[in-house]
Every structure is written in C-alpha cells, then in structure tokens.
Design a protein around this motif. Structure first.
Motif, short mmCIF file in Angstrom:
data_model
loop_
_atom_site.label_atom_id
_atom_site.label_comp_id
_atom_site.label_asym_id
_atom_site.label_seq_id
_atom_site.Cartn_x
_atom_site.Cartn_y
_atom_site.Cartn_z
N GLU A 1 -39.81 36.15 4.29
CA GLU A 1 -39.16 36.03 2.99
C GLU A 1 -40.07 35.23 2.07
OE1 GLU A 1 -34.45 35.80 4.41
OE2 GLU A 1 -35.45 34.02 3.61
N ALA A 2 -39.70 35.21 0.78
CA ALA A 2 -40.34 34.33 -0.20
C ALA A 2 -39.25 33.79 -1.11
CB ALA A 2 -41.40 35.06 -0.99
N HIS A 3 -39.34 32.51 -1.45
CA HIS A 3 -38.34 31.86 -2.29
C HIS A 3 -39.03 31.13 -3.43
CE1 HIS A 3 -34.94 32.43 0.54
NE2 HIS A 3 -35.90 32.35 1.46
N ARG A 4 -38.40 31.15 -4.59
CA ARG A 4 -38.95 30.43 -5.74
C ARG A 4 -38.67 28.92 -5.62
NH1 ARG A 4 -40.71 31.83 -10.68
NH2 ARG A 4 -40.06 33.99 -10.44
N ASP A 5 -37.52 28.55 -5.05
CA ASP A 5 -37.11 27.16 -4.95
C ASP A 5 -37.54 26.57 -3.61
OD1 ASP A 5 -35.28 24.93 -6.09
OD2 ASP A 5 -34.58 25.21 -4.02
N GLU B 1 -34.63 25.83 -1.10
CA GLU B 1 -34.16 27.07 -0.47
C GLU B 1 -35.14 27.55 0.59
OE1 GLU B 1 -33.43 30.02 -3.37
OE2 GLU B 1 -31.80 28.95 -4.37
N ALA B 2 -36.44 27.44 0.29
CA ALA B 2 -37.45 27.88 1.26
C ALA B 2 -37.39 27.04 2.53
CB ALA B 2 -38.83 27.80 0.61
N ASP C 1 -34.79 25.36 3.73
CA ASP C 1 -33.56 25.69 4.47
C ASP C 1 -33.75 26.98 5.26
OD1 ASP C 1 -32.28 23.46 3.51
OD2 ASP C 1 -31.21 24.51 1.90
N ALA C 2 -34.36 27.98 4.61
CA ALA C 2 -34.58 29.27 5.30
C ALA C 2 -35.54 29.08 6.47
CB ALA C 2 -35.12 30.30 4.32
N TRP D 1 -44.26 30.58 -5.64
CA TRP D 1 -43.19 30.86 -4.70
C TRP D 1 -43.59 30.28 -3.34
CZ3 TRP D 1 -39.06 34.92 -5.03
CH2 TRP D 1 -38.76 35.23 -6.36
N TYR D 2 -42.68 30.35 -2.38
CA TYR D 2 -42.93 29.81 -1.05
C TYR D 2 -42.68 30.91 -0.01
CZ TYR D 2 -42.78 25.39 -3.56
OH TYR D 2 -43.04 24.38 -4.44
#
Length: 607
Positions: free
Chosen positions: A38-42, A45-46, A48-49, A69-70
């Motif tokens: 996955e990739a997350h902007r926050d 959130e990254a 936690d994932a 992004w992360y």
C-alpha cells in the motif's frame, strides 16, 4: 527462496528467522525486490498499516517516497521470482490487496518503519545520491593510534566453481524428452511472449516449436540447433518470468463491473468506478492506463459509445476504426500516445476495455494486449446506470474525469440520401483541416457554393442513416409555421434542438430570390440545419444573417436557402434527392421530433 511457500504462518516464521540471520538484509540495493502492499499520504496512517501487516505476516517495512507518500512493503527478496511467488501466495490468502506489486525499491527514501537501534536497515537505492563528502575516507584519529588495532585483512573470496559444460545435442534431446506437458506449455508460452512462436499453445513440440526455438537461439547468438539445452530453457523461462514480474500481470476480477481480465498491475492501479468505466491510473509514471467498460443498454447505446469515445484525447485520431453488428474496435496512435479499445453488446450489456500507453511501451504492450484479450471474461451484472445510456447523455456526464477533444466549432447538417451524403452551410466547412459527422466519421467536401451558402459532404466510409430528408416541391407561403432542427449548443448535446418560427417573406431584404426570411431565435450551431414545414418536408437550409458591419439586424431575423434553390444546386452536382408526395399532410409534433433527430447531423470543423 520462498517458492515453496504454503501459508502466511510459514511465511511469517521464515521472514523473521531470515531477517535475524541477516539473510535478506544483506541483499545489495541493486538486487532488492519488494512486494509493495500500500501507499499512504499520512505518516500516522502508514505506521498503523505497517504495524498491522507486520503483526500478521512479518518482515514489513515502511519508506518515504519522492512524492511524500509512504510505501508499505514486504521484503526484500533476492530476485523477481521469489518476490512474485510470495506476492502470489499472500494474494491467494487475501493477506494483501489485489493490486500489490513488485518494486525494486529505487524510489524508497528514508525508512520510517521499523525504527530504532535494532531495526534492520536497507542500503540506499543507487538512484539516491548521498550527502557531499559521504564517499570520502575519514581523517585518521592519531590520538589513539598506538592502541587502535589494525583492521583485519579482507578474506580472499572463495573461488567460483567452473560452469558446467553445455549439453550436447543428444543430451539436450534427452533432457527435453523428460519435460512434462505443463513444462512444454510454459516453453511455448515463453517463446510466444518474445515473438518467436505464433501457433497455438498445445504443449506438443512440433516443427513450429522447433523453428521458434531456432529463432530464439539466433536472437541470443547461440548455435541454431532447434533444441534448447537445459541451461537455455532456464535462461528463456527466467527472462519470461522476469518480464511477467516487472509487468505484474495478474487477474483483476471486478464484481461490480462483471468483468475478469489480466492486467499489468505493476504499471497501473485501480482509481475509481464511474459508469460506464472502471478507471485504472498509471503507477510510478509508467505511462500505462486502462478502462474497463461496463453498462446496460442496447445496440444503440453501444454505437453511441463508439461515437463519443472517438472524441477523447486517449483515442488519437490516427488508427483503425471498425464498427461491427454488435461490437466495435477503436485504435489510436500519435507521437505521444497509443490506445486500443474493444467493446461488445450481449444480453443487454455493453462490456469491454481500453488500454492506453506511451510509445516507449510499444513492445511490452504488444505482449500485454493478447493476454488481456484471451483472459477477458464477462459475468453477472454491469455498473449501475448512474450516467445513463451513452447515446442520450451529455459527454460531460458520461465521461467524467476524461479529457474530451473539442473541435474549433460545430454547425448542423442533414442527410439527403441513403449513403450518408450531408448538406450543410458553406460556413460550416470554411478553413477546416478536418470535417467530421457526429464527431465519429470523417467527411470530405465534394461541392461548395459560397454565394448560395451551401456545401455537400460525403463520409469517407459510407453510412446508413436512420432517415434522410424529403424536400417540398410546392410553393412556399408567407406566415407558414416552420421548425428548425439544429445543434444549437454545438457539441454539448448529442441530439438536435428544435426551434419554432414562421416564414416572414419569400425573398431576402434586397429582393434576393435565393433567400427566404424567417422569424426564429436561432444560434450559430443551428446554421446548416434543415428547416421543416408542417408536413415534415424540408423547405430550406438555415443560412443565418448576412454579414453587414454597418448594420445589426434584430436577433429574431434570420434567413434560409429555399428548397427550389437547394434542389437546383444538388442537381448540378449529380445528386438526386427525394421529394414529399403529400404536401397537404400535417406531421404530428412527436413524429417530427423523431424524424428531425434521425435526419440532422452534427458537422464539426477541426483546425
């Protein structure tokens, strides 16, 4: 390394042991492969994932990307084959998303998970430069030089074993006879992938397969025996698997759209669903995108979609266009873009797909398209009708999020025979590099009379219109009611607009016999459209107002070319037209609405 993976519990244990022993983390940056989940902007959130995935499958890392992004990834692995095997196993157990893909980590910057002194670190990507001076040797510390032990000498590298000698032809034939049918199928598939095998995949090594093996050997600069040795088969299959891993070819099954198809998911990612499309956007600037087409409708809906899609930027003007009885094919190519679209109507549903790519991907997409075509399956229902039938809604609603190619201007015209010949105004085709009918069919100007204000168009490919005009023979009368059919708002609507008025005079303001004066509030898009009498016969072609820089006529004053002048112009160009037999009949409004919609055509000028 993990090709024998059986379940996620085994995977978690394996990655934990390997990580502690320094196995994967010792892989050089040039060789690393990751399964990006996955990739997350926050960042929160990254993290936690990453914690969630790490607790479930282990060996999860998080990295900052150049886009801020992360990325959440599993690995690293020593090669594409290992990464691909792990990804497939985790996907089969629904442990990771369907669009997880293989990455070489070249765009991974700072590691954000796990962190701390005991966290394994990954060597910086070769594409990331170090700070100035990082590659310079440190100054020696002379204060403690007498107590600092000398560094241990580097051990001599172990001698590499000599490669095993290549098999003889007889040995290669013997090893080939031991191949299973599945192994022979893989061999043919790999040869087909690289363009050497063009016959059916049957698992039988016949003359066609022999020729393709010989062609592959020639391409690799090897002796052309037509029999691959064990080493050559491994080389071929490794190259094939490597390309598959790089593309990330995998099955996308969309329950909402009712479509199953193999897509290069390492190059694209799911974006959104908007009837009639499922959108896939490019991944990491790959230049590769896709649309899945899914909606309910009829054959008319299919043909409406065929016309509208040709106005999209993703369908360049040059390319093959083929509209069949219940399907269509659209290809497009330009200096910067390629696209391939197929769609079919079956059992009340329109389904298909579009692949879009940039020219540097031509060779890869030439291999991807046959895989998409052979894997394409439909099932279940279609996307909901939120956007309406393609032939009846504005493009802005139907094609939300897609860039529509627009003409310089559009006017109106109408069919005058059964082969799709169109009559329009001369101004509609003035200074045009290209003229289209309904934006889907290219037409050429075969006759034009600027003084009269008329032009005749012929489609490059014959059309079969739903109806064509019948002209009135009897004399016209002042005060008669008329109906003008035209695309008042140019290309914003897909059906013509009706404007009502009456005949004010049978001549122009200066007594011109080739003009009739109308009272009707018309717009520029109406020009060239048919003027119908009460019986549904054409009494004229809308001309508009004459150009006069010194005067401005009232907006409701307009002019048309009368039917007798039109028929004379057409006869002079050897075009026979139909005439109305019953000039006294009155056509009901609902019938006139249907007839005008079938007869009137959008004439677009492209510059």
């Amino acid at each position: 390394m993990l090709s024998g993976l059986r379940n996620c519990a085994y995977f978690a244990a394996t990655v934990s042991v390997t990580a502690m022993s320094g196995g994967w983390w010792g892989v050089s940056a040039q060789e690393q492969r990751w399964v990006q989940i996955e990739a997350h902007r926050d960042l929160d959130e990254a993290l936690d994932a990453a914690r969630t995935y790490d607790a479930r499958i282990g060996s999860v890392s998080g990295f900052l990307l150049p886009s801020d992004w992360y990325a959440i990834s599993v690995g690293p692995f020593e090669n594409d084959t290992d990464a691909f095997a792990v990804r497939r196993q985790l996907r089969s157990e629904n442990a990771i998303p369907i669009d997880a893909f293989i990455s070489n980590g070249a765009n991974y910057l700072d590691q954000v998970f796990p962190t701390g002194p005991d966290a394994p670190r990954v060597a910086p990507s070769p594409s990331i430069s170090t700070a100035p001076g990082d590659d310079l040797p440190a100054e020696p510390d002379t204060q403690f030089a007498e107590t600092t032990p000398a560094p241990e000498p580097e051990p001599e590298p172990a001698p590499q074993p000599e490669p095993e000698p290549e098999e003889t032809l007889r040995e290669a034939q013997a090893s080939e006879r031991l191949l299973t049918r599945d192994e022979r199928v893989d061999l043919q598939t790999a040869l087909q992938w690289f363009g050497h095998y063009t016959l059916g995949i049957d698992g039988a090594i016949g003359p066609g397969t022999r020729r393709s093996m010989q062609a592959w050997q020639a391409d690799q600069g090897l002796e052309e025996t037509g029999v691959l040795t064990t080493r050559q088969r491994a080389q071929l299959l490794d190259a094939w698997q490597g390309e598959l891993a790089m593309l990330g070819m995998d099955t996308w099954r969309d329950e909402d759209a009712g479509i199953s198809i193999d897509l290069p998911l390492a190059m694209m990612r799911f974006d959104r669903r908007e009837t009639p499309f499922v959108h896939f956007d490019e991944r990491d600037d790959s230049g590769v995108r896709a649309l899945l087409i899914s909606q309910t409708g009829t054959n008319a809906t299919l043909f409406g979609l065929y016309e509208i899609m040709q106005t999209l930027d993703i369908v360049p003007l040059e390319g093959e266009r083929e509209r069949r009885q219940n399907s269509f094919l659209l290809t497009g190519q330009s200096d910067s873009l390629r696209s391939h679209t197929v769609a079919q109507f079956r059992n009340g549903q329109i389904k298909g797909y579009t692949l879009i790519w940039t020219p540097e991907r031509d060779d890869q997409m030439a291999r991807v398209l046959p895989m998409m075509e052979s894997s394409f399956e439909t099932f279940g229902s279609a996307l909901p009708d939120s956007a309406g039938p393609a032939s009846l809604v504005p493009r802005g609603d139907l094609l939300s999020g897609l860039t529509v190619r627009r003409p310089a201007f559009s006017r109106s015209g109408f069919y005058i025979d059964a082969t799709g010949t169109v009559l329009t105004s001369a101004g509609a085709v003035a200074n045009c590099e290209r003229v289209t009918l309904d934006e889907a069919n290219t037409a050429r100007v075969v006759a034009r009379d600027d003084a009269l204000g008329l032009a005749i168009l012929e489609p490059e490919n014959p059309l079969v219109p739903m109806a064509f005009a019948q002209f009135q023979q009897d004399a016209l009368h002042r005060g008669s009611d008329i109906t003008i059919s035209g695309f008042s708002f140019e290309d914003m609507l897909t059906r013509p607009v009706l404007t009502f008025g009456r005949i004010e005079d049978l001549n122009g303001l200066n007594g011109e016999s080739d003009r009739i004066r109308l009272s009707a509030a018309v717009r520029p898009g109406d020009l060239g459209g048919p003027v119908f009498g009460a019986n549904g016969a054409v009494v004229g072609v809308l001309y508009g107002q004459p150009r006069d820089d010194a005067r401005q006529l009232p907006p409701e004053v307009s002019f048309a070319v009368p039917s007798d002048a039109i028929r004379s112009f057409l006869r002079s160009n050897d075009i026979a037209v139909g005439t109305s037999a019953d000039n006294a009949a009155i056509m009901p409004p609902e019938t006139l609405t249907q007839v005008s919609g079938d007869v009137t055509v959008l004439v677009s000028c492209w510059q």
